[in-house]
Design an enzyme around this catalytic site. Structure first.
Site, short mmCIF file in Angstrom:
data_model
loop_
_atom_site.label_atom_id
_atom_site.label_comp_id
_atom_site.label_asym_id
_atom_site.label_seq_id
_atom_site.Cartn_x
_atom_site.Cartn_y
_atom_site.Cartn_z
N HIS A 1 0.70 45.12 24.98
CA HIS A 1 1.01 46.25 25.87
C HIS A 1 2.52 46.44 25.92
CE1 HIS A 1 -2.84 46.87 28.45
NE2 HIS A 1 -3.14 46.65 27.18
N TYR B 1 -0.61 49.90 38.41
CA TYR B 1 -0.32 49.29 39.71
C TYR B 1 -0.22 50.43 40.71
CZ TYR B 1 0.93 44.85 37.42
OH TYR B 1 0.91 43.67 36.71
N PRO C 1 -0.09 37.40 42.92
CA PRO C 1 -0.32 37.78 41.51
C PRO C 1 0.23 39.16 41.13
CG PRO C 1 -2.37 37.73 42.72
CD PRO C 1 -1.33 37.21 43.63
N LYS D 1 2.94 36.49 37.44
CA LYS D 1 3.88 35.40 37.18
C LYS D 1 3.27 34.01 37.36
CE LYS D 1 6.80 38.01 35.80
NZ LYS D 1 6.57 38.04 34.35
N TYR E 1 9.23 41.57 34.25
CA TYR E 1 7.78 41.62 33.98
C TYR E 1 7.47 40.95 32.64
CZ TYR E 1 2.99 43.33 34.18
OH TYR E 1 1.62 43.40 34.26
P1 FAS Z 1 -4.80 25.46 38.01
O1 FAS Z 1 -5.09 25.52 39.49
O2 FAS Z 1 -5.28 26.56 37.12
O3 FAS Z 1 -5.42 24.12 37.40
C1 FAS Z 1 -5.32 22.91 38.10
C2 FAS Z 1 -6.50 22.04 37.67
O4 FAS Z 1 -6.38 20.78 38.32
C3 FAS Z 1 -7.84 22.63 38.08
O5 FAS Z 1 -8.71 22.69 36.98
C4 FAS Z 1 -8.35 21.67 39.16
O6 FAS Z 1 -9.75 21.52 39.13
C5 FAS Z 1 -7.65 20.38 38.78
N1 FAS Z 1 -7.45 19.45 39.90
C6 FAS Z 1 -7.13 19.75 41.18
N2 FAS Z 1 -7.02 18.62 41.91
C7 FAS Z 1 -7.28 17.57 41.05
C8 FAS Z 1 -7.33 16.17 41.20
N3 FAS Z 1 -7.10 15.59 42.38
N4 FAS Z 1 -7.64 15.41 40.13
C9 FAS Z 1 -7.88 16.00 38.91
N5 FAS Z 1 -7.84 17.34 38.71
C10 FAS Z 1 -7.56 18.10 39.77
N6 FAS Z 1 -1.99 34.37 38.15
C11 FAS Z 1 -1.69 35.53 37.51
O7 FAS Z 1 -0.68 35.57 36.78
N7 FAS Z 1 -2.50 36.65 37.67
C12 FAS Z 1 -3.64 36.62 38.44
O8 FAS Z 1 -4.33 37.62 38.56
C13 FAS Z 1 -3.98 35.44 39.10
N8 FAS Z 1 -5.12 35.36 39.88
C14 FAS Z 1 -5.41 34.19 40.56
C15 FAS Z 1 -6.55 34.07 41.39
C16 FAS Z 1 -6.81 32.87 42.08
C17 FAS Z 1 -8.04 32.76 42.97
C18 FAS Z 1 -5.94 31.78 41.96
C19 FAS Z 1 -6.20 30.49 42.72
C20 FAS Z 1 -4.81 31.88 41.13
C21 FAS Z 1 -4.55 33.07 40.42
N9 FAS Z 1 -3.44 33.19 39.58
C22 FAS Z 1 -3.11 34.33 38.93
C23 FAS Z 1 -2.57 32.08 39.38
C24 FAS Z 1 -3.21 31.21 38.31
O9 FAS Z 1 -3.35 31.93 37.12
C25 FAS Z 1 -2.33 30.00 38.17
O10 FAS Z 1 -0.96 30.35 38.07
C26 FAS Z 1 -2.71 29.14 37.01
O11 FAS Z 1 -4.07 28.83 37.13
C27 FAS Z 1 -1.82 27.91 37.02
O12 FAS Z 1 -2.38 26.99 36.18
P2 FAS Z 1 -2.34 25.42 36.56
O13 FAS Z 1 -0.95 25.07 36.99
O14 FAS Z 1 -2.94 24.73 35.41
O15 FAS Z 1 -3.23 25.27 37.87
C1 PHB Z 2 -5.30 40.60 35.68
O1 PHB Z 2 -5.62 41.27 34.66
O2 PHB Z 2 -6.07 39.77 36.21
C2 PHB Z 2 -3.93 40.81 36.29
C3 PHB Z 2 -2.99 41.55 35.58
C4 PHB Z 2 -1.74 41.75 36.14
C5 PHB Z 2 -1.45 41.22 37.39
C6 PHB Z 2 -2.40 40.47 38.10
C7 PHB Z 2 -3.65 40.26 37.53
O3 PHB Z 2 -0.23 41.44 37.94
#
Ligand code: FAS
Ligand code: PHB
Length: 389
Positions: free
Chosen positions: A72, A200, A292, A296, A384
């Site tokens: 994109h 957005y 989100p 980032k 971005y």
């Molecule tokens: P993660 O949370 O992905 O992974 C951590 C892992 O550690 C998990 O698998 C968990 O099960 C495990 N864990 C936890 N405690 C543990 C323990 N005690 N022992 C062993 N394992 C354990 N970011 C965006 O850029 N765009 C989005 O749209 C977006 N939407 C999101 C929606 C939600 C509901 C959430 C919670 C986050 C969202 N994020 C989004 C942010 C997300 O993408 C995170 O930045 C990303 O998952 C970060 O990755 P990790 O640091 O690996 O953490």
């Molecule tokens: C998504 O596609 O899930 C998405 C994209 C851009 C954002 C947040 C979420 O800023």
């Protein structure tokens, strides 16, 4: 068992770090609380910065992303029925990659398994011992059986609810937090995206985002109340509300369909300092969270992994601790810039309870300035697509 780096958390941070270390011949073990299917069932990020694309290439995991991901060169910003485009490539020479976090995680699992990487699933009672020594250990149980990992370093990649961050003593750790007074209701639907680029939307009824995963898999979000439950929102109610929040010409061509995933995510800004304590280094959501809005979360986890991977390489290949000693300050310098951009973009695009008429005028003035000023668009685009590592 004995390994060089014990990695807590089998999400994108932990898996990417493990695979990068493997490529350089550095051994690691990943311990994950959930099952692989549970991890892959999470629907989260959708936009990858070029830095993360490059790391996936370095990890040897980029083939499917390049085959199935979408480049994109810009995104659309709407307010009411007004809409304008930010051309990332014009302002920065850099695009973004649209490829779901679920697929990134799937590719990383496939690479670890192909390499015979050690990943322990469904672990419980994870405890980090001796993090402030040069011989840390990680204990945990699997099906009630006690296990122990002796290692040189522990990477805390266990997300916001993990154990790593809390292993850093309260009198050492400093936390910064802002909780937003709303959430995001997200829907995944097997429908063609309303637009080939992200939209957005700032509307009088609240924020909305039109995104996608592929030509027939769309991802939509609307700002919702923290009092809302997913059960409060039928698919019809969601589609009707989304249409009210995007420009009419977009709403008129929106193709709706049954949701295949529907969830509400709370929004917060959060940072832990320091990100390193002795031989424990925090990566990703274990150390920081962003709303989100600016895409980032995953991408800042990736820059943490980049810094830690190179610090560990320097340690094992050159015997230098310079990278490890500088890890926290280096990672935090970029984390705070991502926090700023995510907070700023959220403040411009959402409706906040109690906003005054002046506040609303400031939002529109911010958007009109962004629409009309090249320097403002360049600054937006640079943040971005991802600031330099
Ligand atoms: P993660 O949370 O992905 O992974 C951590 C892992 O550690 C998990 O698998 C968990 O099960 C495990 N864990 C936890 N405690 C543990 C323990 N005690 N022992 C062993 N394992 C354990 N970011 C965006 O850029 N765009 C989005 O749209 C977006 N939407 C999101 C929606 C939600 C509901 C959430 C919670 C986050 C969202 N994020 C989004 C942010 C997300 O993408 C995170 O930045 C990303 O998952 C970060 O990755 P990790 O640091 O690996 O953490
Ligand atoms: C998504 O596609 O899930 C998405 C994209 C851009 C954002 C947040 C979420 O800023």
């Amino acid at each position: 068992m004995r390994t060089q780096v014990a990695i807590i958390g089998g999400g994108p941070s932990g898996l990417l770090l493990s695979q990068l270390l493997h490529v350089r011949g550095i051994n690691s073990v990943v311990v994950e609380r959930k099952t692989k299917d549970y991890v892959l069932g999470r629907i989260r990020a959708g936009v990858l910065e070029q830095g993360l694309v490059a790391l996936m290439e370095e990890a040897g995991c980029a083939n499917r992303m390049h085959a199935e991901g979408f480049i994109h060169n810009g995104a659309l910003i709407s307010y009411g029925d007004e809409m304008f485009r930010i051309d990332f490539s014009e302002h920065t020479g850099t695009p973004v990659m649209v490829y779901g976090q679920t697929e990134v995680t799937r590719d990383l699992y496939a690479a670890r398994e192909a390499a015979g990487g050690r990943i322990e699933f469904s672990v419980e009672d994870v405890v980090i011992h001796g993090a402030d020594s040069d011989a840390p250990q990680v204990t945990y149980t699997v099906d009630g059986e006690a296990r122990r990992i002796e290692c040189d370093f522990v990477a805390g990649c266990d997300g916001f609810h993990g154990v790593s961050r809390k292993t850093i003593p309260d009198d050492v750790r400093r936390e910064y937090e802002k909780v937003y007074p709303f959430g995001w209701l997200g829907v995944l639907s097997e429908t063609p995206p309303v637009n080939h680029e992200l939209i957005y939307a700032n509307s009088a009824r609240g924020f909305a985002l039109c995104s996608m995963r592929n030509e027939n898999l769309s991802r939509y979000y609307i700002q919702c109340s923290l009092d809302d439950c997913v059960e409060d929102w039928t698919d019809d109610a969601f589609w009707a509300e989304l249409k009210r929040r995007i420009p009419k010409d977009q709403a008129d061509k929106l193709i709706t369909g049954p949701s295949i995933e529907k969830s509400i995510a709370p929004l917060r800004s959060f940072v832990t300092e320091p990100m390193r304590w002795g031989r424990l280094c925090l990566c990703g959501d274990a150390a920081h969270i962003v709303p989100p809005t600016g895409a980032k979360g995953l991408n800042t986890a990736a820059s943490d992994v980049h810094y830690l991977y190179n610090a560990l390489r320097d340690f094992y290949e050159n015997g230098s601790e310079v990278g490890i000693d500088g890890y926290s300050a280096t990672a935090l310098a970029r984390v705070w810039k991502a926090e700023r951009f995510s907070w700023w973009f959220s403040s411009v695009m959402h409706r906040y309870p109690g906003q005054s008429d002046f506040d609303l005028k400031m939002q529109i003035a911010e958007l009109e300035f962004l629409r009309s000023n090249k320097a403002a668009q360049t600054a937006m685009a640079e943040n971005y697509v991802g600031l330099p590592y």
